[in-house]
Design an enzyme around this catalytic site. Structure first.
Site, PDB file in Angstrom:
ATOM      1  N   HIS A  69       0.836  -1.215   0.000  1.00 36.83           N
ATOM      2  CA  HIS A  69       0.000   0.000   0.000  1.00 36.83           C
ATOM      3  C   HIS A  69       0.871   1.266   0.000  1.00 36.83           C
ATOM      4  O   HIS A  69       0.542   2.258   0.632  1.00 36.83           O
ATOM      5  CB  HIS A  69      -0.983  -0.052   1.168  1.00 36.83           C
ATOM      6  N   HIS A  79      -8.330  -6.501   1.500  1.00 36.22           N
ATOM      7  CA  HIS A  79      -7.623  -5.497   2.304  1.00 36.22           C
ATOM      8  C   HIS A  79      -8.426  -5.147   3.547  1.00 36.22           C
ATOM      9  O   HIS A  79      -7.852  -4.778   4.572  1.00 36.22           O
ATOM     10  CB  HIS A  79      -7.368  -4.255   1.447  1.00 36.22           C
ATOM     11  N   HIS A 207     -13.465   2.077   2.487  1.00 35.54           N
ATOM     12  CA  HIS A 207     -12.874   0.739   2.599  1.00 35.54           C
ATOM     13  C   HIS A 207     -13.936  -0.291   2.963  1.00 35.54           C
ATOM     14  O   HIS A 207     -14.025  -1.362   2.362  1.00 35.54           O
ATOM     15  CB  HIS A 207     -11.769   0.734   3.661  1.00 35.54           C
TER      16      HIS A 207
HETATM   17 MN    MN Z   1      -4.365   0.807   0.338  1.00 30.20          MN
END
Ligand code: MN
Length: 260
Positions: A69, A79, A207
């Site tokens: 990352h 992730h 995310h």
């Molecule tokens: Mn990332």
């Protein structure tokens, strides 16, 4: 002429241009900084193996290391904890067709210049759609903020209470993922979430929602001011790391050129 013949001609004659959306991998390029109790992301490192010398008389090469990352990079579904059980959720398992596709660019640069915590909300998305049409299913959506033009400490923009940088609200990213069925979401900042994204419900909504739905992230993008709002094609294949959660990559866009 086939579509690919037409593309080859357009690339050769300037009807289609290639724009590089990638920052240079460099030890000085900032990486995300987490609270000190957590593991940290490594910066890019490079060491010389030989340079046409006694270590290798006719060749020059380097060993490199970094986080998955670091720099301009791709986030795979695994992730995030919400995407841990998504089928084919590691970088090496993703269908390569996912790495080439259309892209919409939502220009938030004026808002981000005014407010470093600028939020991509459903209202911002719907205003963009009123001008450019509904975001089609399967497109990348990139949030342009011109954040990539910041240098040094201004890029992470850390304060005592953490980073301050723009990003989507939970409702904004949910509209893109669940309402529009986007392929993925990309930003110019160090993450797909706002600097203060921990304070939303759920925390880090980009995310959480993207990866829980098996979608992808791109961050630390550059040159988004060279993309049209619609009509470009994004090429963004991560490295094929076994069980990788993401990877640095070269992100390119095909855009209409002068002759188009
Ligand atoms: Mn990332």
């Amino acid at each position: 002429m086939s579509v690919l013949d037409q593309l080859a001609t357009a690339l050769a004659t300037g009807g289609v241009r290639v724009v590089d959306l990638t920052h240079t991998l460099d030890p000085d390029f900032p990486v995300i900084v987490l609270p000190p109790e957590f593991g940290q992301c490594a910066r890019f490192r490079m060491e010389e193996v030989s340079a046409y010398d006694h270590r290798g008389p006719a060749w020059k090469w380097h060993n490199i290391s970094m986080s998955e990352h670091t720099g301009t990079h791709f986030d795979a579904p695994v992730h995030w904890v919400s995407g841990r059980d998504v089928p084919n959720g590691h970088v090496d398992e993703i269908d390569p067709a996912a790495f080439v596709g259309p892209v919409c660019v939502i220009d938030c640069s004026e808002g981000a210049a005014r407010d470093e915590d600028f939020e991509l909300t459903p209202a911002v998305i719907e205003t963009w759609e009123a001008a450019h049409g509904r975001i089609p299913e399967g497109t990348w959506v990139l949030m342009r903020t011109d954040w990539s033009k910041r240098r040094g400490a201004d890029y992470l923009n850390m304060r005592e209470d953490g980073a301050h940088s723009p990003g989507p609200t939970p409702e904004g990213i949910r509209l893109l993922v669940e309402g529009r069925g986007i392929r993925g979401f990309g930003t110019e900042t160090v993450g797909t979430d706002a600097g203060q994204g921990a304070h939303y419900t759920p925390p880090y909504p980009a995310h959480y929602i993207l990866h829980g739905a098996g979608r992808y992230g791109l961050q630390c993008l550059s040159n988004l001011d060279q993309l049209p709002p619609t009509g470009a094609i994004l090429i963004a294949p991560p490295l094929k790391i076994r069980h990788g959660t993401g990877s640095p990559l070269r992100v390119l866009a095909l855009v209409p050129g002068e002759g188009a």
